[in-house]
Scaffold this motif. Sequence first.
Motif, PDB file in Angstrom:
ATOM      1  N   UNK A  29    -148.886 -62.035 -64.934  1.00 27.53           N
ATOM      2  CA  UNK A  29    -149.083 -60.656 -65.396  1.00 27.53           C
ATOM      3  C   UNK A  29    -149.877 -59.822 -64.389  1.00 27.53           C
ATOM      4  N   UNK A  30    -150.158 -60.366 -63.219  1.00 29.75           N
ATOM      5  CA  UNK A  30    -150.938 -59.653 -62.206  1.00 29.75           C
ATOM      6  C   UNK A  30    -150.408 -59.998 -60.817  1.00 29.75           C
ATOM      7  N   UNK A  31    -149.179 -59.616 -60.559  1.00 28.95           N
ATOM      8  CA  UNK A  31    -148.524 -60.032 -59.323  1.00 28.95           C
ATOM      9  C   UNK A  31    -148.989 -59.278 -58.083  1.00 28.95           C
ATOM     10  N   UNK A  32    -149.740 -58.203 -58.268  1.00 31.17           N
ATOM     11  CA  UNK A  32    -150.187 -57.429 -57.112  1.00 31.17           C
ATOM     12  C   UNK A  32    -151.561 -57.869 -56.593  1.00 31.17           C
ATOM     13  N   UNK A  33    -152.119 -58.939 -57.145  1.00 29.83           N
ATOM     14  CA  UNK A  33    -153.394 -59.488 -56.683  1.00 29.83           C
ATOM     15  C   UNK A  33    -153.124 -60.607 -55.681  1.00 29.83           C
ATOM     16  N   UNK A  34    -154.116 -60.949 -54.833  1.00 34.04           N
ATOM     17  CA  UNK A  34    -153.926 -62.034 -53.855  1.00 34.04           C
ATOM     18  C   UNK A  34    -153.599 -63.374 -54.517  1.00 34.04           C
ATOM     19  N   UNK A  35    -152.906 -64.200 -53.777  1.00 33.37           N
ATOM     20  CA  UNK A  35    -152.541 -65.543 -54.231  1.00 33.37           C
ATOM     21  C   UNK A  35    -153.620 -66.518 -53.757  1.00 33.37           C
ATOM     22  N   UNK A  36    -154.290 -67.226 -54.669  1.00 33.34           N
ATOM     23  CA  UNK A  36    -155.376 -68.123 -54.243  1.00 33.34           C
ATOM     24  C   UNK A  36    -154.902 -69.259 -53.350  1.00 33.34           C
ATOM     25  N   UNK A  37    -153.641 -69.647 -53.464  1.00 36.35           N
ATOM     26  CA  UNK A  37    -153.116 -70.734 -52.627  1.00 36.35           C
ATOM     27  C   UNK A  37    -153.142 -70.374 -51.133  1.00 36.35           C
ATOM     28  N   UNK A  38    -153.110 -69.086 -50.832  1.00 44.68           N
ATOM     29  CA  UNK A  38    -153.152 -68.634 -49.452  1.00 44.68           C
ATOM     30  C   UNK A  38    -154.560 -68.690 -48.861  1.00 44.68           C
ATOM     31  N   UNK A  39    -155.565 -68.970 -49.685  1.00 47.03           N
ATOM     32  CA  UNK A  39    -156.958 -69.018 -49.240  1.00 47.03           C
ATOM     33  C   UNK A  39    -157.478 -70.451 -49.105  1.00 47.03           C
ATOM     34  N   UNK A  40    -156.637 -71.436 -49.341  1.00 46.02           N
ATOM     35  CA  UNK A  40    -157.067 -72.835 -49.276  1.00 46.02           C
ATOM     36  C   UNK A  40    -157.353 -73.226 -47.828  1.00 46.02           C
ATOM     37  N   UNK A  41    -158.550 -73.786 -47.609  1.00 50.04           N
ATOM     38  CA  UNK A  41    -158.943 -74.234 -46.274  1.00 50.04           C
ATOM     39  C   UNK A  41    -159.872 -75.445 -46.415  1.00 50.04           C
ATOM     40  N   UNK A  42    -159.281 -76.663 -46.458  1.00 49.29           N
ATOM     41  CA  UNK A  42    -160.114 -77.856 -46.608  1.00 49.29           C
ATOM     42  C   UNK A  42    -161.023 -78.122 -45.406  1.00 49.29           C
ATOM     43  N   UNK A  43    -160.804 -77.437 -44.291  1.00 54.61           N
ATOM     44  CA  UNK A  43    -161.635 -77.649 -43.111  1.00 54.61           C
ATOM     45  C   UNK A  43    -162.906 -76.797 -43.115  1.00 54.61           C
ATOM     46  N   UNK A  44    -163.068 -75.919 -44.105  1.00 55.74           N
ATOM     47  CA  UNK A  44    -164.247 -75.057 -44.174  1.00 55.74           C
ATOM     48  C   UNK A  44    -165.493 -75.931 -44.233  1.00 55.74           C
ATOM     49  N   UNK A  45    -166.479 -75.616 -43.428  1.00 60.83           N
ATOM     50  CA  UNK A  45    -167.727 -76.367 -43.368  1.00 60.83           C
ATOM     51  C   UNK A  45    -168.309 -76.574 -44.772  1.00 60.83           C
ATOM     52  N   UNK A  46    -168.570 -77.828 -45.105  1.00 62.57           N
ATOM     53  CA  UNK A  46    -169.010 -78.193 -46.456  1.00 62.57           C
ATOM     54  C   UNK A  46    -170.329 -77.522 -46.838  1.00 62.57           C
ATOM     55  N   UNK A  47    -171.300 -77.465 -45.925  1.00 61.75           N
ATOM     56  CA  UNK A  47    -172.596 -76.850 -46.234  1.00 61.75           C
ATOM     57  C   UNK A  47    -172.452 -75.349 -46.481  1.00 61.75           C
ATOM     58  N   UNK A  48    -171.634 -74.692 -45.661  1.00 62.22           N
ATOM     59  CA  UNK A  48    -171.415 -73.263 -45.844  1.00 62.22           C
ATOM     60  C   UNK A  48    -170.711 -73.000 -47.173  1.00 62.22           C
ATOM     61  N   UNK A  49    -169.699 -73.799 -47.477  1.00 62.25           N
ATOM     62  CA  UNK A  49    -168.976 -73.657 -48.742  1.00 62.25           C
ATOM     63  C   UNK A  49    -169.939 -73.823 -49.923  1.00 62.25           C
ATOM     64  N   UNK A  50    -170.805 -74.824 -49.832  1.00 62.98           N
ATOM     65  CA  UNK A  50    -171.750 -75.097 -50.922  1.00 62.98           C
ATOM     66  C   UNK A  50    -172.749 -73.950 -51.089  1.00 62.98           C
ATOM     67  N   UNK A  51    -173.197 -73.377 -49.994  1.00 62.67           N
ATOM     68  CA  UNK A  51    -174.106 -72.231 -50.066  1.00 62.67           C
ATOM     69  C   UNK A  51    -173.437 -71.060 -50.774  1.00 62.67           C
ATOM     70  N   UNK A  52    -172.198 -70.776 -50.406  1.00 60.38           N
ATOM     71  CA  UNK A  52    -171.470 -69.664 -51.038  1.00 60.38           C
ATOM     72  C   UNK A  52    -171.194 -69.978 -52.502  1.00 60.38           C
ATOM     73  N   UNK A  53    -170.829 -71.213 -52.817  1.00 56.92           N
ATOM     74  CA  UNK A  53    -170.577 -71.604 -54.210  1.00 56.92           C
ATOM     75  C   UNK A  53    -171.825 -71.396 -55.066  1.00 56.92           C
ATOM     76  N   UNK A  54    -172.969 -71.852 -54.583  1.00 52.40           N
ATOM     77  CA  UNK A  54    -174.219 -71.687 -55.337  1.00 52.40           C
ATOM     78  C   UNK A  54    -174.556 -70.210 -55.519  1.00 52.40           C
TER      79      UNK A  54
END
Length: 129
Positions: free
Chosen positions: A17-42
């Motif tokens: 019902x919201x096809x004009x929003x970004x697709x989260x699958x296009x943002x997947x990046x398992x190589x993203x630095x774990x510490x940086x990811x955790x900081x942003x998540x928190x």
Amino acid sequence: MVASAKLKLIGYWGGPSAQDWPNPHEFVDPSWDRDERETVREYLEDGFVLRAFGGISRCRFCDQPNGALERTDGQWYWPDGLAHYLAEHDVRLPQSFVDHVLALVDRLEVVEREVEWWRSQSGCRPAED
């Protein structure tokens, strides 16, 4: 009169019902630095509650119930479940947001702390008759 401010939205995803929003699958990046990811998540989890909604959002990957709140830091706002995408699905958010988060976190780690104001407080007591 208070000047109106704009909060920048991040983390709403497309769906049936919201096809004009970004697709989260296009943002997947398992190589993203774990510490940086955790900081942003928190950071995302610690945002102030901006609004609450009656319905629950569902994850676009695993269909898990994913919250009914919007959170903010005063400049950006995001759905409560955005942290789930980082933690569980390796979603990497745009670098401009990541830079914003890291700069604020870095600044808070080195900011000088003033304690004398609080030490000088005596509390607020009702006036005695």
